[in-house]
Design a protein around this motif. Structure first.
Motif, PDB file in Angstrom:
ATOM      1  N   GLU A 524      60.981  13.882  -6.657  1.00 49.02           N
ATOM      2  CA  GLU A 524      60.258  13.993  -5.400  1.00 49.02           C
ATOM      3  C   GLU A 524      59.936  15.269  -4.703  1.00 49.02           C
ATOM      4  OE1 GLU A 524      61.287  10.892  -2.577  1.00 49.02           O
ATOM      5  OE2 GLU A 524      60.952   9.164  -3.957  1.00 49.02           O
ATOM      6  N   ILE A 525      59.651  16.303  -5.479  1.00 48.24           N
ATOM      7  CA  ILE A 525      59.471  17.585  -4.940  1.00 48.24           C
ATOM      8  C   ILE A 525      57.910  17.941  -4.805  1.00 48.24           C
ATOM      9  CG2 ILE A 525      59.841  20.050  -5.381  1.00 48.24           C
ATOM     10  CD1 ILE A 525      62.236  19.105  -7.274  1.00 48.24           C
ATOM     11  N   ALA A 526      57.500  18.394  -3.909  1.00 46.36           N
ATOM     12  CA  ALA A 526      56.176  18.518  -3.907  1.00 46.36           C
ATOM     13  C   ALA A 526      55.518  19.444  -4.160  1.00 46.36           C
ATOM     14  CB  ALA A 526      56.089  18.477  -2.106  1.00 46.36           C
ATOM     15  N   PRO A 527      54.718  19.527  -5.295  1.00 45.50           N
ATOM     16  CA  PRO A 527      54.084  20.788  -5.730  1.00 45.50           C
ATOM     17  C   PRO A 527      53.187  21.372  -5.005  1.00 45.50           C
ATOM     18  CG  PRO A 527      52.817  18.953  -6.524  1.00 45.50           C
ATOM     19  CD  PRO A 527      54.099  18.095  -5.738  1.00 45.50           C
ATOM     20  N   PRO A 528      53.189  22.722  -5.017  1.00 42.29           N
ATOM     21  CA  PRO A 528      52.198  23.632  -4.252  1.00 42.29           C
ATOM     22  C   PRO A 528      50.879  23.208  -4.432  1.00 42.29           C
ATOM     23  CG  PRO A 528      53.153  25.085  -5.996  1.00 42.29           C
ATOM     24  CD  PRO A 528      53.757  23.923  -6.031  1.00 42.29           C
ATOM     25  N   ILE A 529      50.135  23.391  -3.578  1.00 39.91           N
ATOM     26  CA  ILE A 529      48.784  23.067  -3.921  1.00 39.91           C
ATOM     27  C   ILE A 529      47.971  24.034  -4.644  1.00 39.91           C
ATOM     28  CG2 ILE A 529      48.452  21.549  -1.890  1.00 39.91           C
ATOM     29  CD1 ILE A 529      46.769  23.555  -0.372  1.00 39.91           C
ATOM     30  N   THR A 551      45.812  27.877   4.259  1.00 41.04           N
ATOM     31  CA  THR A 551      46.002  26.369   4.422  1.00 41.04           C
ATOM     32  C   THR A 551      46.111  26.032   6.003  1.00 41.04           C
ATOM     33  OG1 THR A 551      48.396  26.637   4.161  1.00 41.04           O
ATOM     34  CG2 THR A 551      47.312  26.082   2.153  1.00 41.04           C
ATOM     35  N   VAL A 552      45.985  24.755   5.869  1.00 40.53           N
ATOM     36  CA  VAL A 552      46.100  24.197   7.453  1.00 40.53           C
ATOM     37  C   VAL A 552      47.002  22.817   7.176  1.00 40.53           C
ATOM     38  CG1 VAL A 552      43.893  25.151   8.168  1.00 40.53           C
ATOM     39  CG2 VAL A 552      43.874  22.598   7.271  1.00 40.53           C
ATOM     40  N   PRO A 553      47.639  22.651   8.320  1.00 39.28           N
ATOM     41  CA  PRO A 553      48.609  21.253   8.212  1.00 39.28           C
ATOM     42  C   PRO A 553      47.650  20.175   7.937  1.00 39.28           C
ATOM     43  CG  PRO A 553      49.188  23.101  10.024  1.00 39.28           C
ATOM     44  CD  PRO A 553      47.940  23.209   9.259  1.00 39.28           C
ATOM     45  N   GLY A 568      51.855  18.689   2.505  1.00 35.46           N
ATOM     46  CA  GLY A 568      51.747  18.557   3.690  1.00 35.46           C
ATOM     47  C   GLY A 568      50.792  19.475   4.396  1.00 35.46           C
ATOM     48  N   VAL A 569      49.932  20.101   3.250  1.00 38.45           N
ATOM     49  CA  VAL A 569      48.825  21.056   3.900  1.00 38.45           C
ATOM     50  C   VAL A 569      47.720  20.826   3.144  1.00 38.45           C
ATOM     51  CG1 VAL A 569      50.517  22.830   4.566  1.00 38.45           C
ATOM     52  CG2 VAL A 569      49.646  23.053   2.228  1.00 38.45           C
ATOM     53  N   LEU A 570      46.409  21.236   3.675  1.00 34.67           N
ATOM     54  CA  LEU A 570      45.322  21.042   2.934  1.00 34.67           C
ATOM     55  C   LEU A 570      44.701  22.431   2.944  1.00 34.67           C
ATOM     56  CD1 LEU A 570      44.020  18.253   5.146  1.00 34.67           C
ATOM     57  CD2 LEU A 570      45.102  18.144   2.659  1.00 34.67           C
ATOM     58  N   LEU A 571      43.896  22.858   2.070  1.00 36.73           N
ATOM     59  CA  LEU A 571      43.010  24.106   1.883  1.00 36.73           C
ATOM     60  C   LEU A 571      42.073  24.141   3.089  1.00 36.73           C
ATOM     61  CD1 LEU A 571      42.273  24.648  -1.631  1.00 36.73           C
ATOM     62  CD2 LEU A 571      43.593  26.031  -0.578  1.00 36.73           C
ATOM     63  N   ARG A 572      42.322  25.473   3.834  1.00 41.46           N
ATOM     64  CA  ARG A 572      41.445  25.538   4.908  1.00 41.46           C
ATOM     65  C   ARG A 572      39.924  25.546   4.600  1.00 41.46           C
ATOM     66  NH1 ARG A 572      37.914  28.370   7.076  1.00 41.46           N
ATOM     67  NH2 ARG A 572      37.859  29.512   5.380  1.00 41.46           N
ATOM     68  N   ALA A 573      39.643  25.943   3.232  1.00 44.81           N
ATOM     69  CA  ALA A 573      38.246  25.972   2.897  1.00 44.81           C
ATOM     70  C   ALA A 573      37.665  24.565   2.695  1.00 44.81           C
ATOM     71  CB  ALA A 573      37.719  26.793   1.671  1.00 44.81           C
ATOM     72  N   VAL A 575      38.824  21.620   3.983  1.00 41.02           N
ATOM     73  CA  VAL A 575      38.595  21.119   5.098  1.00 41.02           C
ATOM     74  C   VAL A 575      37.181  21.732   6.165  1.00 41.02           C
ATOM     75  CG1 VAL A 575      39.356  20.783   7.621  1.00 41.02           C
ATOM     76  CG2 VAL A 575      41.015  20.625   5.735  1.00 41.02           C
ATOM     77  N   GLU A 576      36.948  22.825   5.918  1.00 39.00           N
ATOM     78  CA  GLU A 576      35.661  23.354   6.404  1.00 39.00           C
ATOM     79  C   GLU A 576      34.461  22.780   5.607  1.00 39.00           C
ATOM     80  OE1 GLU A 576      33.485  27.447   7.097  1.00 39.00           O
ATOM     81  OE2 GLU A 576      35.458  27.594   6.463  1.00 39.00           O
ATOM     82  N   LEU A 577      34.571  22.631   4.497  1.00 41.10           N
ATOM     83  CA  LEU A 577      33.535  21.972   3.519  1.00 41.10           C
ATOM     84  C   LEU A 577      33.402  20.451   3.598  1.00 41.10           C
ATOM     85  CD1 LEU A 577      31.526  22.765   1.262  1.00 41.10           C
ATOM     86  CD2 LEU A 577      33.172  22.455  -0.331  1.00 41.10           C
ATOM     87  N   HIS A 578      34.177  19.831   3.606  1.00 40.09           N
ATOM     88  CA  HIS A 578      34.394  18.259   3.373  1.00 40.09           C
ATOM     89  C   HIS A 578      35.108  17.421   4.424  1.00 40.09           C
ATOM     90  CE1 HIS A 578      32.482  18.473  -0.477  1.00 40.09           C
ATOM     91  NE2 HIS A 578      33.519  19.134  -1.204  1.00 40.09           N
ATOM     92  N   GLY A 579      35.778  18.293   5.405  1.00 38.19           N
ATOM     93  CA  GLY A 579      36.319  17.700   6.450  1.00 38.19           C
ATOM     94  C   GLY A 579      37.649  16.941   6.311  1.00 38.19           C
TER      95      GLY A 579
END
Length: 595
Positions: A524-529, A551-553, A568-573, A575-579
């Motif tokens: 249960e180790i979260a891999p990096p995006i 990244t953004v939370p 626990g994070v999303l690529l900022r790009a 989110v900007e592209l697809h929400g």
């Protein structure tokens, strides 16, 4: 004799040593001659003095920039040369001997200036401007000598550096408190050549001086050995090359107590040295924009100097695994030399990230693998199971066929672990299951990941190539459900969706009857995006080479039952592209309901 030699009648290329290395002209003097002195009196002046091995003849060659004042023997395209000589043999034969020595050196320098026309003579010979300061310790002196002199690697005349240590250990001289020993051994005899390197001393002056240091020889084996003279000239020149006036050297108050390893931060067992080499890949991938602002650059000896320094430094720390990374490190002109050096320094494992098209050349592949450390893993990118799809993603016709030949060569050569990689784009996301079947048939692993931007700009190709995560995950599980032949397991499907949020995978899998327990990772180790891997402290690399996408939370991370397996994070790009509407928290009820 002073500047009146004639054109030589033979080929100068052999005698001049015009190889790729800027120090190639110092690795072996012409037959019957030895290097007596090699100096850089200034940034734009090279002086080389030869002595005959069986007479008192000598020739002194001085290479300077075009237009420099003083007598000129010959003007070349990028420099001019003059000389002084005392040669007993007169007439045409004597003049040809002198001309071969003079023009051999001049042509070697001119060839380097041709490749780097705005550089000084010192720079084209290998002076590194990026090294600003060292501490005068065994570790610091080793760094000063890299890449031209590295422990265990033969240099001039079969000599190799065995150790660097305080002079206090052997009581070789009276001023031992400020001296270090360079201890060389010979490959075919029990001879040793021992030099002392120290700050400038008033007396004795030593046989060579650089900006801050001087060299003295303590014992030189058999004085008549020409290789000894070549080694002495070589060591002196390397010190002069790297110890320039702009370098800062810190001298500890007491060098006696310094021991090898002092001050070295020993490596963790899992540390990896990442070597990013920006040599040309020959592709224009649909998801990659990095070459648009950072063009491919081979760098030749300049890159080799930097890579050698990193390899030597991390080997002394105990790192035994390195990565070859970049646009295509296998296209780098000195990649085989890098492999040889890494093996000689004791590296045991190498991970190669490359388009692998160069490995379609069997002769090159065999030459490279003969030089690599024993444990090899290569990650081969493939973006489709047909040339139409793969070549469309990489932007180069014929690339798919070269990758196929490379895979055949790797299979036949053996002794290498092959893993396939893919990037999920709008051009190929429908082929994920077919790519798994392609890998499964060849009994190699496959992982695929979402793209990430090279730059945080809407002009980046990421914004044209990145599909929606839920569309990709749904398409993969739907194709898996339709397949009547071999199909990937649910856990393998999850590995094909690297970078897709666990909440998105869960809902796509559940829609096709796949339970969470079937694809849940073992740990249960979260891999990096994707795009943030090098934030991990186990990777060592040069400053400026580490890239990490912004990244953004995730707004729902704290309320999601899957937070232990989610970064626990999303690529900022993204989110900007697809929400971020497709990222919704998973409740415990949703997880338990199928049970």
């Amino acid at each position: 004799m002073d500047g009146d030699a004639q054109e030589p009648s033979g080929s100068l290329a052999v005698r001049g040593g015009t190889g790729r290395s800027p120090l190639a002209l110092l690795t072996g003097a012409p037959t019957g001659w030895a290097y007596d002195r090699v100096d850089l009196p200034s940034d734009d002046e090279l002086l080389v003095r030869f002595s005959a091995t069986r007479s008192r003849d000598w020739v002194e060659v001085r290479v300077v920039p075009l237009g420099a004042p003083g007598p000129v023997f010959r003007r070349l395209a990028h420099c001019q040369v003059r000389y002084r000589a005392s040669v007993a043999q007169t007439g045409p034969e004597g003049r040809e001997v002198v001309a071969n020595l003079v023009l051999g050196i001049a042509l070697a320098v001119d060839a380097r200036l041709s490749a780097f026309p705005r550089a000084t003579i010192a720079e084209v010979m290998g002076r590194r401007a990026d090294r600003q300061g060292i501490v005068f310790t065994p570790e610091g002196v080793r760094e000063l000598l890299v890449p031209w002199i590295v422990e265990g690697i033969p240099v001039a005349g079969g000599w190799s550096l065995a150790d660097v240590y305080p002079a206090s250990r052997t009581m070789l001289r009276g001023d031992i408190d400020r001296s270090l020993v360079l201890d060389f051994t010979h490959a075919t005899s029990d001879e040793r050549a021992i030099f002392c390197i120290s700050p400038h001393l008033p007396d004795p002056p030593g046989f060579a001086r650089s900006a801050h240091l001087q060299l003295d020889h303590v014992t030189m084996g058999r004085p008549s050995s020409p290789s000894i003279e070549t080694l002495r000239a070589f060591v002196a020149f390397v010190v002069q090359l790297n110890d320039h006036p702009r370098l800062s050297i810190t001298f500890p108050e007491d060098a006696i107590v310094i021991a090898p390893g002092d001050g070295i931060d020993l490596a963790r067992e899992d540390e990896v040295l990442n070597l990013a080499i920006s040599s040309e890949c020959g592709q224009q991938c649909a998801f990659c924009s990095v070459k648009s602002t950072a063009p491919a650059f081979d760098g030749g000896d300049e890159t080799f100097a930097a890579v050698s320094n990193d390899l030597a430094r991390e080997a002394r720390r105990g790192v035994r695994t390195f990565r070859l990374n970049g646009y295509d490190p296998l296209s780098y002109s000195r990649v085989v030399d890098v492999a040889k050096l890494a093996s000689a320094l004791g590296y045991q494992r190498v991970q190669i990230f490359s388009p692998a098209t160069r490995l379609s050349d069997r002769a090159f592949a065999e030459k490279l693998f003969a030089a690599l450390p024993p444990h090899r893993e290569i990650f081969v990118p493939i973006y489709g199971v047909t040339a139409a799809v793969h070549d469309a993603v990489v932007g180069r016709p014929g690339a798919f066929d070269e990758v196929q030949r490379a895979l055949v060569n790797l299979h036949e050569m053996g002794e290498v672990r092959v893993s396939l990689l893919s990037v999920i784009t709008s051009k190929n996301h429908h082929e994920l299951h077919a790519l798994w079947a392609f890998a499964n048939e060849r009994r190699v692993t496959l992982s695929a990941h979402f793209p990430y931007p090279s730059f945080e700009s809407r002009a980046d190709r990421y914004f044209e190539s990145a599909p929606r995560q839920h569309e990709v995950a749904s398409a993969l599980f739907a194709e898996r459900a339709r397949t009547t032949g071999p199909k990937c397991s649910a856990r393998e499907a999850q590995q094909l969706l690297e970078g897709v949020a666990p909440c998105v995978i869960h809902r796509a899998a559940s829609a096709h009857g796949v339970r969470l327990i079937e694809w849940l990772p073992h740990d249960e180790i979260a891999p990096p995006i994707p795009g943030t891997e090098y934030r991990d402290s186990r990777y060592r690399q040069r400053a400026g080479d580490a890239f990490s996408a912004a990244t953004v939370p995730c707004p729902h991370a704290e309320r999601c039952a899957m937070r232990t397996i989610c970064p626990g994070v999303l690529l900022r790009a993204y989110v900007e592209l697809h929400g971020d509407e497709e990222f919704q928290p998973v409740t415990l009820r949703e997880i338990l309901a199928p049970s």
